[in-house]
Design a protein around this motif. Sequence first.
Motif, PDB file in Angstrom:
ATOM      1  N   GLU A 235       0.820  -1.201   0.000  1.00  0.00           N
ATOM      2  CA  GLU A 235       0.000   0.000   0.000  1.00  0.00           C
ATOM      3  C   GLU A 235       0.864   1.266   0.000  1.00  0.00           C
ATOM      4  OE1 GLU A 235      -2.947   0.661  -0.586  1.00  0.00           O
ATOM      5  OE2 GLU A 235      -3.853  -1.319  -0.533  1.00  0.00           O
TER       6      GLU A 235
ATOM      7  N   ASP B 163      -6.048   5.311  -0.373  1.00  0.00           N
ATOM      8  CA  ASP B 163      -5.156   4.195  -0.086  1.00  0.00           C
ATOM      9  C   ASP B 163      -4.468   4.388   1.258  1.00  0.00           C
ATOM     10  OD1 ASP B 163      -5.792   2.843  -2.344  1.00  0.00           O
ATOM     11  OD2 ASP B 163      -4.060   3.512  -3.516  1.00  0.00           O
TER      12      ASP B 163
ATOM     13  N   HIS C 177      -7.066   3.589   3.779  1.00  0.00           N
ATOM     14  CA  HIS C 177      -7.264   2.134   3.770  1.00  0.00           C
ATOM     15  C   HIS C 177      -6.139   1.445   4.536  1.00  0.00           C
ATOM     16  CE1 HIS C 177      -7.774  -1.961   2.299  1.00  0.00           C
ATOM     17  NE2 HIS C 177      -6.520  -1.909   1.816  1.00  0.00           N
TER      18      HIS C 177
ATOM     19  N   TRP D  39     -11.269   0.995   0.653  1.00  0.00           N
ATOM     20  CA  TRP D  39     -10.702   0.359  -0.560  1.00  0.00           C
ATOM     21  C   TRP D  39     -11.623   0.551  -1.770  1.00  0.00           C
ATOM     22  CZ3 TRP D  39      -6.616  -2.281  -2.575  1.00  0.00           C
ATOM     23  CH2 TRP D  39      -6.865  -3.064  -3.712  1.00  0.00           C
TER      24      TRP D  39
ATOM     25  N   GLY E  61     -11.626   4.079  -3.111  1.00  0.00           N
ATOM     26  CA  GLY E  61     -10.433   4.323  -3.912  1.00  0.00           C
ATOM     27  C   GLY E  61     -10.517   3.682  -5.284  1.00  0.00           C
TER      28      GLY E  61
ATOM     29  N   HIS F 128      -3.558  -6.634  -4.374  1.00  0.00           N
ATOM     30  CA  HIS F 128      -2.804  -5.406  -4.132  1.00  0.00           C
ATOM     31  C   HIS F 128      -1.570  -5.309  -5.010  1.00  0.00           C
ATOM     32  CE1 HIS F 128      -5.414  -5.264  -0.612  1.00  0.00           C
ATOM     33  NE2 HIS F 128      -4.945  -4.024  -0.344  1.00  0.00           N
TER      34      HIS F 128
END
Length: 879
Positions: A84, A124, A127, A150, A153, A283
């Motif tokens: 992330e 993000d 998140h 999430w 985004g 991810h």
Amino acid sequence: MPAGGVGARPLGRGLAFQPRPSMNFPRNPVLPEHPAAVPVWRPCGWVALVVLVTPLLYVLAWPGNALDFVLPRSAFLSMHTLLEMVAVVVGMLVALTARYVLDERERRLHGVVATGFLVVAGMDVLHLLSYAGMPDFVTPNSAQKSIVLWLLGRVVATAALIVWCVPWPPALARSRALGRLTGASLLLCALLGTLAVLQPQAFPSTFDAEAGLTPLKLGVEAAIMASLALALAGQLRRMGAMDAEERADEAPVRDALLLMLLGEFFLLIYGKEVTTGANLLGHLYKVLAYACLYRSVFLRRVRRPYLRLQQARREVEQHNAEYQELLQLAPVGVVVTDADGRMLLVNRALEEMFGWGHGELIGRPVEALLPPALRERHGELRTRWVDGGLPLERKRTGLQGLRRDGTLLDVEVAIEKTRFAGGWRMTACVTDVSHRRKYEAQIEHRAAHDLLTGLPNRWRFVDELARVVQAATPGSEPVALALADLAGFKQVNARHGGAVADALLRKVAQALDGAAAPVDFVARLEGDVFGVIARGVQAGEPLAALQRQIAALLAPGVSVGTVEWPVAAAMGLAAFPADAADAEGLLRCAEAALDESKRQGRAQATRYDPALGRRTQQEQRVHARLQAALREGALTLHYQPQVEVASGRVHGFEALVRWTDAELGVVSPVTFIPIAESSGLIGAVGEAVLGMACRQLQSWREQGLHTRVAINLSPREFRHPGLVGRIAQALAHHGLPGGSLAVEITESAVIDEFEAVAEQLQALVKLGVEVHLDDFGTGHSSLAWLRAFPIATIKIDRSFVRDMVQDASDEAIVRAVIGLGHTLGCQIVAEGVEREDQLQRLRALRCEAYQGWLFSPALPAAEATALLRRECEEAQAAG
């Protein structure tokens, strides 16, 4: 010779460039080349590899499969945090780089993209901070909280990519409404993100600890996938319309969309646990997609402009080297000076032109190239040019330069001035035109003089006449003009050939050019026509004396070898100001007098008088109205019956042209036909007569009336090579047989062009057209013509028929013509029969046909039609 500057570079003082051995400058492109044939759907190498292994990763990442055992759950949080953080950094780079767009047309759309990814980076971060296992962020962290952030985004990122990839109308892309909509969307995202952090339970559930992902979460992910597919389709369509360079820049965007679409599948399958390998792969695919997006914006906003700047710099250097080389190789002289007139650059051509050695002119004042008388004036003008006080003449002609040896040369100079950081630069391109001036003088002489005789030509004559008349102001000496047309020159040319004829003309020109005063100017106007201008000659006896002087010059004749030519000329004379008020009118008066002399016969002289002028004006008026009549179709035909002497039946017509004008009234053919012949309109008149006669014949045939119409051909029409073709085309166009048409010619038609006329008449006979010889016995009658030409009918002129009953001589001529015609197999038609006794005598002499007022005058078409119909009905009744 002023100095100026066209596009000159800043140059060091005293610097002269040396020529280089060649001009083959390498062109090494800085920008990479991209193959244009690669399909737009094919991803790049490593992305293609990722796409190929993705199905295997789906299987491995399925809940309970190998990936969950390989990746320890204890390491999930740290790996998730690392991914992330990388995603946030890359997303920020995308946002910041996409914001700076130079193209005004794309600036607003890319502003939306930049703003969108700035929001995505923020989501993000939230998140990451809200993920379960991380320290509580404002409110307790949970799967619900992190999944909502999430999804927010992902929705914003997908919307930004749709804005990027889908084509939008230009008006919308540049509108202020787009900015307001972006601001509103940003505010909404901020509110939703804040709500997700403060009260995540306010959103519908996205994860259930017992069941795993909820239908809402799966539905939102599916909608995101569908939107990504839409954006991918739009991107492929955009790339299909791009060139290779743009397509290479946009390919990473396609790869990013593909990776994001594939990564979304992993986020649908991680089941009841969020800390699975499938989640981490989702991810990871997002990070890879962001990297592709950054690559695209980096290529377009950073690397590509830098490479273009580097290439432009190299091109400037190459162009500068080429400029220097071209300057030295230029065929014209080039000099560059500063504002003070000191020469900074001189090319090889200018040094050679002025006789200076290499580099010797550098630093000298440009006035060194000018004659001493011009130097001071040139310096003043140059100063005023630099200061802007005098408009710059970019091209100067009629100038002279000074060579080093002191000789002068004619030059032309093109100049310009350009301002640089170091001050003004004046550039001059100098051309040596000394040789060209000589050629121009020769060309001007040839343009104004006759090449055969060396005398001035018509253009020069008219110019001189205008000058002399303009100078002859009222009260000063008068001006006389004489035009002389040599009689019989065409026959001399035909008999002895062009070379002898040209030599004879030169002798005549020499005789006229040697005339004493008052003759002032002699010119050859055309073929065998000469013009003479005499000053101080008044109308009356002085003008007659001028005519005698010219005749005396020609009287001895000329000779070339054994060929002697007794020269005689028809002359037309006029005087200024007695006959005309200007040069143009004086020339018209002399031409009118010359035409009258030629009408009167060989070697006549006519002085212009008002009566002749009035007749000329009338002829000009008739000519102008005749032109209008031809354009408007105002000519008509009347048809005079040709009657069989024995039976009294009509066997044909002679078509006679008639003209009634709105201004002139009824105009006799005796008036307008000669004018048409002399002015060249006779061809158009003949074509109109042919067309009208053929149309009338076609109309009669459609009514069942069959006859023949004879049309008259002028001698001038036989000089047209397309005569036979025109007649054949007219017959074919109206569907007429050749036998329905006859042509009448006079004896004068065959005097000059015997063989050509015979050939054309033979061609007409092959078409079926009969040939009639009109007015036989009134001209240069020759039995040889009757034998050589395919004559079908001989027409006896009315002058013999009129008095044949009372005059035995006329009767003898008529009898002889009839007998001659019968001997040659020709039919005879007598013209102008107006009395019964004339008809009886023709019947006794066995003449076949006649025409005249005894039977009928020439009839309009309607009356001729009625006559033909009566003849047809009577024939049917008798038969």
